[in-house]
Write an enzyme that holds these catalytic residues in place. Structure first.
Site, PDB file in Angstrom:
ATOM      1  N   CYS A 108       0.835  -1.204   0.000  1.00  0.00           N
ATOM      2  CA  CYS A 108       0.000   0.000   0.000  1.00  0.00           C
ATOM      3  C   CYS A 108       0.872   1.258   0.000  1.00  0.00           C
ATOM      4  CB  CYS A 108      -0.978  -0.035   1.174  1.00  0.00           C
ATOM      5  SG  CYS A 108      -2.412   1.051   0.952  1.00  0.00           S
ATOM      6  N   HIS A 201      -3.466  -5.153   0.635  1.00  0.00           N
ATOM      7  CA  HIS A 201      -2.882  -5.628   1.887  1.00  0.00           C
ATOM      8  C   HIS A 201      -2.967  -7.160   1.975  1.00  0.00           C
ATOM      9  CE1 HIS A 201      -2.286  -1.880   4.318  1.00  0.00           C
ATOM     10  NE2 HIS A 201      -3.110  -1.403   3.388  1.00  0.00           N
ATOM     11  N   GLU A 203      -1.795  -9.019   4.195  1.00  0.00           N
ATOM     12  CA  GLU A 203      -1.920  -9.443   5.600  1.00  0.00           C
ATOM     13  C   GLU A 203      -3.346  -9.317   6.134  1.00  0.00           C
ATOM     14  OE1 GLU A 203      -1.738  -5.046   6.025  1.00  0.00           O
ATOM     15  OE2 GLU A 203      -0.856  -6.536   4.676  1.00  0.00           O
TER      16      GLU A 203
END
Length: 228
Positions: A108, A201, A203
Site C-alpha cells: 500500500c 494488503h 496481511e
C-alpha cells in the site's frame, strides 16, 4: 527463520505523544511463512547499523500514513497524514536493502514510497472520483498484464487507499504487472532488483489467499516470477 525488518506507522496517542505502531496482522500473517518481523521505530537514528546488527535478510515497507507531497513535486494540503520521520527511516531502510541485495516488499503506502523513491509521483484518487477509504474494506478485480503464466490472468484484492498511481505517474525504473479496471497500478516490480510493490494488503482478509502466497514466497526467495 528469515528475519525481516518492517517499517511502522507514525501516530500519536491521546496526549499528543508521538509513537510508532504496527498492526498485529503483519506478524500474524507473515509468521506462517517462517518469517520473523523486526519492527523499526521511527525514532531509531542509526538505521543502517541497527539493521546490520539485527541481521535482517529482507525489508517490508508497511501501509499507513501519507507520503510528503513535497518529495515528488506536489504541495502539502489539509487532511494528509504526514509522517516525515517515517519517510526518512524508510528511505534509509530501502537504501540499505538495495546496497546489500535484500528483497523488498512494499505494501500500500510502501508501494507508493517505492514509486516516489525511483522518481515517480502519487495522485489523490478522491479528486478523480475514486474513493477507497481506509476504514472500509472494498474488493475489486485486478488484471494481470505480465507474467500470466505464473500469476494467472486476474485476481480479486482488497483496497484501503485514497492515493495511488496510474501508469502516467509510474517511475520509468519500475514495471507494472497488475492493473485495476480503472487503470490504477496495483502491482509493480523492479526489473533487475528483488523489489516488489502491491497496492493491496496481503496481511488482511483477502478473497484470494493463494495468489498472495505466491507473491510472498517469491519475495522471500528474492528470485521470483519477475526474473523468469
Amino acid at each position: 527463520m528469515m528475519k525481516l525488518a518492517i517499517s511502522m506507522k507514525q501516530d500519536y496517542d491521546k496526549h499528543g505523544a508521538e509513537r510508532s505502531v504496527l498492526e498485529d496482522a503483519y506478524n500474524e500473517y507473515f509468521r506462517q511463512f517462517g518469517l520473523i518481523l523486526f519492527p523499526i521505530s521511527n525514532s531509531v537514528l542509526d538505521i543502517s547499523s541497527y539493521l546490520k546488527e539485527a541481521g535482517v535478510e529482507g525489508i517490508i515497507l508497511s501501509g499507513g500514513n501519507d507520503i510528503d507531497p513535497q518529495s515528488y513535486g506536489g504541495e502539502r494540503t489539509d487532511g494528509l497524514s504526514l509522517a516525515l520521520k517515517r519517510d526518512k527511516v524508510e528511505k534509509t531502510m530501502l537504501e540499505y536493502a538495495i546496497k546489500n541485495g535484500l528483497p523488498v516488499l512494499g505494501i500500500c503506502r510502501g508501494m507508493q514510497f517505492l514509486n516516489v523513491y525511483y522518481g515517480g509521483k502519487i495522485i489523490d484518487f478522491r479528486e478523480k472520483g475514486i474513493f477507497h477509504p481506509a476504514g472500509k474494506e472494498q474488493i475489486h478485480k485486478v488484471v494481470i498484464i505480465h507474467h500470466q503464466e505464473v500469476l494467472g490472468t486476474e485476481v480479486k484484492v482488497n483496497s484501503y487507499h485514497n492515493q495511488g498511481i496510474t501508469q502516467k505517474e509510474l517511475s520509468s525504473s519500475l514495471r507494472v504487472f497488475a492493473l485495476s479496471e480503472e487503470g490504477i497500478v496495483e502491482g509493480f516490480y523492479h526489473p533487475s532488483l528483488p523489489i516488489v510493490g502491491v497496492q493491496w494488503h496481503p496481511e488482511r482478509d483477502s478473497p484470494d489467499e493463494m495468489f498472495n502466497e505466491k507473491l510472498v514466497e517469491a519475495f522471500v526467495k528474492g528470485e521470483g516470477w519477475w526474473k523468469r
